[in-house]
Structures are given as structure tokens and as C-alpha cells.
Design an enzyme around this catalytic site. Sequence first.
Site, short mmCIF file in Angstrom:
data_model
loop_
_atom_site.label_atom_id
_atom_site.label_comp_id
_atom_site.label_asym_id
_atom_site.label_seq_id
_atom_site.Cartn_x
_atom_site.Cartn_y
_atom_site.Cartn_z
N ASN A 9 -25.01 6.52 24.47
CA ASN A 9 -25.10 7.98 24.52
C ASN A 9 -24.04 8.45 25.52
OD1 ASN A 9 -25.74 10.64 24.82
ND2 ASN A 9 -27.73 10.30 25.79
N TRP A 10 -22.94 8.97 24.97
CA TRP A 10 -21.83 9.35 25.85
C TRP A 10 -22.03 10.70 26.53
CZ3 TRP A 10 -16.72 7.83 22.83
CH2 TRP A 10 -16.57 6.44 22.89
N LYS A 11 -23.07 11.43 26.13
CA LYS A 11 -23.33 12.74 26.75
C LYS A 11 -22.06 13.59 26.72
CE LYS A 11 -26.98 10.51 29.28
NZ LYS A 11 -27.89 10.53 30.40
N HIS A 95 -33.47 14.35 23.30
CA HIS A 95 -33.14 13.72 24.58
C HIS A 95 -33.69 14.58 25.72
CE1 HIS A 95 -30.85 12.30 28.00
NE2 HIS A 95 -30.70 11.18 27.32
N GLU A 97 -32.50 15.51 28.43
CA GLU A 97 -31.59 16.53 28.96
C GLU A 97 -31.59 17.77 28.07
OE1 GLU A 97 -28.23 13.93 29.32
OE2 GLU A 97 -29.24 12.93 30.98
N SER A 213 -30.92 3.98 32.92
CA SER A 213 -30.22 3.07 33.84
C SER A 213 -30.13 1.63 33.33
CB SER A 213 -30.83 3.13 35.23
OG SER A 213 -30.72 4.45 35.76
N GLY A 234 -26.64 5.31 28.70
CA GLY A 234 -25.81 6.44 29.07
C GLY A 234 -24.59 5.98 29.87
N GLY A 235 -24.68 6.13 31.19
CA GLY A 235 -23.56 5.86 32.09
C GLY A 235 -22.81 4.56 31.81
P1 PGA Z 1 -28.42 6.36 31.72
O1 PGA Z 1 -28.77 7.39 30.53
O2 PGA Z 1 -28.19 5.01 31.07
O3 PGA Z 1 -27.16 6.91 32.34
O4 PGA Z 1 -29.57 6.34 32.65
C1 PGA Z 1 -29.60 7.01 29.47
C2 PGA Z 1 -29.80 8.17 28.54
O5 PGA Z 1 -29.89 9.31 29.01
O6 PGA Z 1 -29.86 8.00 27.31
#
Ligand code: PGA
Length: 249
Positions: A9-11, A95, A97, A213, A234-235
Site C-alpha cells: 500500500n503505497w499511500k 483503510h 486512514e 508495521s 505500507g512504509g
Molecule cells: P505500515 O502501513 O506498514 O506503514 O504500518 C500499513 C498500512 O497502512 O496498510
Amino acid sequence: MRKKLIAANWKMYKTPDQARDFFRDFLPLVQAHDRDEIVVCPTYLCLDAAVTAAKGSSVAVGAQNLHWEKEGAFTGEVNAAMLLAVGATRVIIGHSERRQYFGETDDTVNLKLKSALEAGLIPIVCVGEVLEEREAGLTDDVLRRQCMRAFYKISAKKAAKLVVAYEPVWAIGTGKTATPQLASDAHIIIRGEAAKAFGQEFADNLRILYGGSVKPENATALMSEPEIDGGLVGGASLDPKSFSAIVKY
Ligand code: PGA
């Protein structure tokens, strides 16, 4: 056996050029890897670049959101048909967010899920509790409610391609990861809700990813858990080396 799915998930990161650079470096690193399914979800703007770059590889491309209507006066929105038209085959729905910053509710998650399934997209529906809910002992209730309302009035036949991601909100982007045991317990609750909505056989085959994470350092412990059917990253998915290390945990 549920084939594991590792999704990026590149956001709101990367331009189309940066997406192309990622695939140039990433694809050779996972070339022979067929144990798991790999998905990359960039911004809408990078879908075309990602689909083109991933052509001929086993990496699939997905979006991070969609609107449920077929078309209309919805400024700034994109629907399932548009995603399919540019070659996206997956979509993240609900998601945290989006729930937190963009007014996504259990009801819009349900509408989006119905529309994605109807169109033939593979949805990845995110559920998860915030820290206060966990501390108040409400995690199971929150997960049950989110699943029940997401799955509302969807048949098992229609839901066939469903994927769920358990993403405890307190673990997203914070460096705090759920222990494999804690994630596993949540996955059992989610699987139970899927069994209620769609039947036991469906639930046994449902892939439930863990997100929050996930890093190369903790991927093996998490992915070795029988209840965990992959990760939503994500990150650590922004860098080709770290994402490939997670894929190859
Ligand atoms: P993160 O994000 O790996 O940066 O914690 C995961 C996500 O929001 O899908």
C-alpha cells in the site's frame, strides 16, 4: 491451503516515474517467486505506469480506493470500471486512514465492496481497532461490527474473491507491530464473522492479511502463523529491497 498474498500500500507516495523505477528494481528481485501472490497498490495516478511496468510479471496492481457509483457528478472520484480499464485488478477498501480522515464508514465500505465485487475487482477490505478500543477491551466487538456491516447483504457466491486485512490502527506507521499471537486471535474473530455471513467453507478459504508495521525483520514470525495469510505493507513497501525481503520472508 490458502496461498499467501503480500500487498504493498503505497499511500500518497511516488510519482509515475518513481513507480517505474520501483518496478525496474523490484521485478528482478522476485522473478522466480511463485510461492505467494504479490500486489502493488499505488495512487490512481500511477496505476497506468505500474500496470505497464508489471506486464509479463506475476505482480498484480490494485488501487487504494474506489467510488461505488457507476458514474455521475462525484468530483475527484474514480469507479470500479475505470480501475479495470487501466488494468488494475485489486482494490483496497476501508483503510483506516480513509475511515479516519475521509469520512469512510462501515456503510460506505459495504457499498464499495458490493461495487468492486460486482465489477470483478478483487477487494482487500481493511478492519481494525484503534488503541482506545483495544485498551477498553472492545477489539472483538469492533472487528465483529466492521465485518458484519461490510459483508451486509452480500452472498457467498458474490463474495468469492474477497480478501480481508486486519490492521490494528495503533500498529500502522508507528513501528509497533501486533504480536503474531495477537494478530492470530483477531484473525480468528474475523474468520468467525465470515463464517456467519458466508458459511464455514468460505471462511476456511478466506485470506486474512495482517497489516501494521510489517518489516523484513518481523515478516517471518508473522507470516509463519497459520492464521495469517499474508501482509498489507505500507512504509516498508516503498523500497524495492525491503518489499522484496518481506515477499521472500
Ligand atoms: P505500515 O502501513 O506498514 O506503514 O504500518 C500499513 C498500512 O497502512 O496498510
